[in-house]
Scaffold this active site. Structure first.
Site, PDB file in Angstrom:
ATOM      1  N   SER A  62     -11.324 -17.244  30.014  1.00  0.00           N
ATOM      2  CA  SER A  62     -12.771 -17.300  30.211  1.00  0.00           C
ATOM      3  C   SER A  62     -13.376 -15.903  30.337  1.00  0.00           C
ATOM      4  CB  SER A  62     -13.099 -18.096  31.475  1.00  0.00           C
ATOM      5  OG  SER A  62     -12.485 -19.366  31.434  1.00  0.00           O
TER       6      SER A  62
HETATM    7  N1  SAH Z   1      -8.233 -20.571  33.557  1.00  0.00           N
HETATM    8  C1  SAH Z   1      -7.800 -20.088  32.256  1.00  0.00           C
HETATM    9  C2  SAH Z   1      -8.736 -20.540  31.152  1.00  0.00           C
HETATM   10  C3  SAH Z   1      -8.054 -21.579  30.389  1.00  0.00           C
HETATM   11  S1  SAH Z   1      -8.861 -22.371  29.062  1.00  0.00           S
HETATM   12  C4  SAH Z   1      -7.610 -18.593  32.247  1.00  0.00           C
HETATM   13  O1  SAH Z   1      -7.893 -17.929  33.245  1.00  0.00           O
HETATM   14  O2  SAH Z   1      -7.128 -18.068  31.237  1.00  0.00           O
HETATM   15  C5  SAH Z   1      -8.593 -24.047  29.557  1.00  0.00           C
HETATM   16  C6  SAH Z   1      -7.161 -24.459  29.661  1.00  0.00           C
HETATM   17  O3  SAH Z   1      -7.157 -25.813  30.118  1.00  0.00           O
HETATM   18  C7  SAH Z   1      -6.390 -24.460  28.350  1.00  0.00           C
HETATM   19  O4  SAH Z   1      -5.248 -23.680  28.489  1.00  0.00           O
HETATM   20  C8  SAH Z   1      -6.056 -25.931  28.132  1.00  0.00           C
HETATM   21  O5  SAH Z   1      -4.813 -26.141  27.503  1.00  0.00           O
HETATM   22  C9  SAH Z   1      -6.056 -26.467  29.540  1.00  0.00           C
HETATM   23  N2  SAH Z   1      -6.234 -27.906  29.679  1.00  0.00           N
HETATM   24  C10 SAH Z   1      -7.094 -28.727  29.023  1.00  0.00           C
HETATM   25  N3  SAH Z   1      -6.987 -29.990  29.470  1.00  0.00           N
HETATM   26  C11 SAH Z   1      -6.023 -29.987  30.449  1.00  0.00           C
HETATM   27  C12 SAH Z   1      -5.457 -30.981  31.305  1.00  0.00           C
HETATM   28  N4  SAH Z   1      -5.830 -32.260  31.269  1.00  0.00           N
HETATM   29  N5  SAH Z   1      -4.509 -30.597  32.180  1.00  0.00           N
HETATM   30  C13 SAH Z   1      -4.099 -29.300  32.251  1.00  0.00           C
HETATM   31  N6  SAH Z   1      -4.591 -28.331  31.475  1.00  0.00           N
HETATM   32  C14 SAH Z   1      -5.551 -28.649  30.589  1.00  0.00           C
END
Ligand code: SAH
Length: 222
Positions: A62
């Site tokens: 993000s």
């Molecule tokens: N917090 C992260 C941003 C990640 S983007 C950072 O600091 O880099 C969102 C993430 O959520 C992705 O990696 C995606 O695979 C994950 N995601 C989406 N749905 C999910 C679920 N149901 N359970 C766990 N992870 C999930």
């Protein structure tokens, strides 16, 4: 090669302080965590730019401001235990680990979880537990949590996560359609739960039982 410490300091001043982030703990955590180590080597020079960046599997780390405002909205105390859904790069988890007691983070892609585990351990962030699962189910064995942060866009607030909040606990989650969402804060209170709305945002899909169903097209695109 850019000066990462300088770039990080500029990021804090120009992207966070200038836009109203005030919590000293949040500013100091984003001023410390080496964001450039959480992105691919080829993107290091862009790590402190004012935007999200790709991290593989069609997912993104993000934008710094989004990490900061979500963390600030959690209103954390040192003794708090926080659940994160969407480990991704591990950057948000590292930021949280600087300002609360323990971070539990769930990711659906094993590759991302493994890499985040490795980087946070190299950087010596020790108070983080990782799990590969559908995070919309929460982490019942470790509930209740003082804070829950969902870093993927959801169609609605999952009841499963609300049920895992401690009294007074806060849930920060982007809610909307697949293209744009509003950042919401659900607070569990004895005298009545509250839901507040904050900034508009755009996150990748929260895919799971209490999120979006996996669409063949979007998974195949990745
Ligand atoms: N917090 C992260 C941003 C990640 S983007 C950072 O600091 O880099 C969102 C993430 O959520 C992705 O990696 C995606 O695979 C994950 N995601 C989406 N749905 C999910 C679920 N149901 N359970 C766990 N992870 C999930």
């Amino acid at each position: 090669m850019i000066n990462f410490a300088q770039a990080r300091n500029d990021m804090v001043q120009k992207q966070l302080v200038a836009r109203g982030i005030r919590d000293p703990k949040v500013l100091s955590a984003l001023g410390e965590v080496p964001r450039h180590l959480f992105v691919d080597e080829s993107l290091r020079d862009e790590a402190y730019d004012d935007n999200p960046l790709p991290i593989g599997e069609g997912q993104t780390i993000s934008q710094p401001y989004m990490v900061a405002i979500m963390t600030e909205l959690l209103g954390l105390r040192d003794s708090d235990r926080v659940l994160e859904i969407g480990t991704g790069s591990g950057y948000q988890a590292a930021v949280l680990s600087c300002i609360c007691q323990w971070v539990y983070t769930i990711e659906r892609f094993p590759f991302l979880s493994e890499r985040a585990r490795r980087i946070t351990s190299v950087c010596n962030y020790r108070n983080i537990s990782f799990r590969v699962a559908d995070g919309t189910q929460g982490w019942p064995e470790e509930a209740p949590f003082d804070g829950i942060i969902v870093t993927a866009g959801a169609p609605r607030i999952p009841k499963t996560l609300v049920a895992q909040l401690a009294p007074g606990g806060r849930l920060i989650i982007p809610v909307g359609n697949r293209f744009s969402q509003t950042l919401k804060r659900f607070t569990r209170r004895d005298d009545g739960d509250t839901i507040e709305s904050f900034t508009g945002c755009r996150f990748v899909d929260l895919v799971g039982e209490h999120g979006w169903s996996p669409s063949f097209f979007s998974e195949w695109q990745h």
